[in-house]
Design a protein around this motif. Structure first.
Motif, PDB file in Angstrom:
ATOM      1  N   LEU A 190      38.145   3.786   9.151  1.00  0.00           N
ATOM      2  CA  LEU A 190      37.130   4.341  10.051  1.00  0.00           C
ATOM      3  C   LEU A 190      37.041   3.451  11.290  1.00  0.00           C
ATOM      4  N   PRO A 191      37.485   3.917  12.439  1.00  0.00           N
ATOM      5  CA  PRO A 191      37.417   3.097  13.658  1.00  0.00           C
ATOM      6  C   PRO A 191      35.979   2.740  14.007  1.00  0.00           C
ATOM      7  N   VAL A 192      35.802   1.569  14.602  1.00  0.00           N
ATOM      8  CA  VAL A 192      34.476   1.072  14.970  1.00  0.00           C
ATOM      9  C   VAL A 192      34.432   0.772  16.458  1.00  0.00           C
ATOM     10  N   VAL A 193      33.369   1.223  17.106  1.00  0.00           N
ATOM     11  CA  VAL A 193      33.098   0.875  18.498  1.00  0.00           C
ATOM     12  C   VAL A 193      31.721   0.229  18.536  1.00  0.00           C
ATOM     13  N   GLU A 194      31.686  -1.041  18.911  1.00  0.00           N
ATOM     14  CA  GLU A 194      30.409  -1.741  18.983  1.00  0.00           C
ATOM     15  C   GLU A 194      29.829  -1.550  20.385  1.00  0.00           C
ATOM     16  N   GLN A 195      29.031  -0.513  20.510  1.00  0.00           N
ATOM     17  CA  GLN A 195      28.328  -0.243  21.752  1.00  0.00           C
ATOM     18  C   GLN A 195      27.027   0.479  21.409  1.00  0.00           C
ATOM     19  N   PRO A 196      25.999   0.321  22.248  1.00  0.00           N
ATOM     20  CA  PRO A 196      24.714   0.948  21.941  1.00  0.00           C
ATOM     21  C   PRO A 196      24.829   2.465  21.850  1.00  0.00           C
ATOM     22  N   ILE A 197      24.064   3.043  20.948  1.00  0.00           N
ATOM     23  CA  ILE A 197      24.000   4.497  20.778  1.00  0.00           C
ATOM     24  C   ILE A 197      22.935   5.030  21.737  1.00  0.00           C
ATOM     25  N   SER A 198      23.241   6.114  22.415  1.00  0.00           N
ATOM     26  CA  SER A 198      22.285   6.692  23.359  1.00  0.00           C
ATOM     27  C   SER A 198      21.198   7.465  22.620  1.00  0.00           C
TER      28      SER A 198
END
Length: 283
Positions: A219-227
């Motif tokens: 499962l790819p992960v992107v560490e950025q805030p969720i809108s």
């Protein structure tokens, strides 16, 4: 009999004597950790202990024990209380001194306390999910420190509770940070999104394990805030903490996520985490 760790000694609960001038009591001048116990053993003990010492360093508290000795002290506490499934809470304060906002001029002895309690896994919520409510994040800007200053989190949790929700979904403006006592995650088009480990969130130990699980299950992960504006458009949403493990979020502000059922990726992550903690996989 319940034993409590008081500095470097195991004592009976009723034998602890804390000063009214303890800075933890008067200022919240201290830090804490909660470590999960499975089958009589601490899960990710070293990671929790490392974070405990890191938080202490950030507020300039010197813990007067080596990490190895501290680890043994906590283990002895668990063994004395014969806890098989539960948690251990540990905190340290700057100590007791006449009330002044600045640090004591003359060094004082820190005060370490720890206790255990039995705790069952929230299996029903793991399957059925929980509700959350969006609430503005009014906490201070050093959420990376696991400090005793939890009033902002308490107020958020209370507002969520009064609205029939399990947890607060905190946001600063349009950006979701975390929960009042949890980390938050969204899954969209087969990618997991979560706030990066900055000063605005606590880098949860379970969060770190989950990111490892993501790699293991592809499962790819992107560490950025969720809108916040697009939070309901995600395919899945879930939260995590030491005590809750992974709980699906099935409603946000009363609106269903993924038709109000646990998502497939969330379930896969639960299974991956359960394999690491050595617990039976639930339905």
């Amino acid at each position: 009999m319940n034993w409590v760790l008081w500095n470097d000694r195991l004592v009976k609960d009723e034998d602890i004597k804390l000063s009214k001038e303890d800075r933890g009591y008067q200022f919240g001048d201290g830090i804490y950790e909660v470590i999960r116990i499975y089958n009589g053993n601490m899960f990710t003990a070293q990671e929790h202990i490392d974070r405990f010492y890191e938080s202490a360093d950030k507020i300039k508290i010197v813990i007067p024990y080596t990490k190895d000795l501290f680890h043994k002290m906590i283990y002895d506490l668990i063994e004395a209380n014969e806890v098989t499934s539960g948690q251990v809470y540990v905190q340290i304060t700057r100590g007791a001194t006449p009330r002044l906002h600045h640090f004591p001029i003359t060094p004082v002895e820190t005060v370490l306390t720890a206790y255990t309690k039995e705790y069952k896994r929230p299996v029903t919520e793991m399957v059925n999910g929980v509700a959350v409510k969006t609430i503005e994040d009014i906490r201070w800007l050093r959420c990376d420190i696991k400090s005793l200053n939890l009033l902002g989190s308490v107020l958020a949790k209370q507002e969520a509770y009064e609205n029939g929700c399990f947890e607060a979904l905190l946001h600063r403006g349009d950006l979701i940070t975390e929960g009042s006592s949890t980390n938050m995650y969204a899954i969209k088009d087969g990618v997991l999104y979560t706030h990066p480990a900055t000063n605005l969130i606590l880098n949860g130990i379970t969060r770190r394990v989950i990111l490892t699980c993501c790699e293991e299950i592809g499962l790819p992960v992107v560490e950025q805030p969720i809108s916040l504006a697009t939070v309901l458009s995600n395919d899945e949403f879930f939260l995590s903490s030491t005590t809750t493990e992974i709980l699906p979020v099935t409603t946000i502000n009363g609106i269903k996520v993924n038709k109000g059922i646990r998502g497939e990726w969330t379930h896969k992550l639960q299974i991956a985490l359960e394999a690491k903690i050595g617990q039976e996989v639930h339905a």
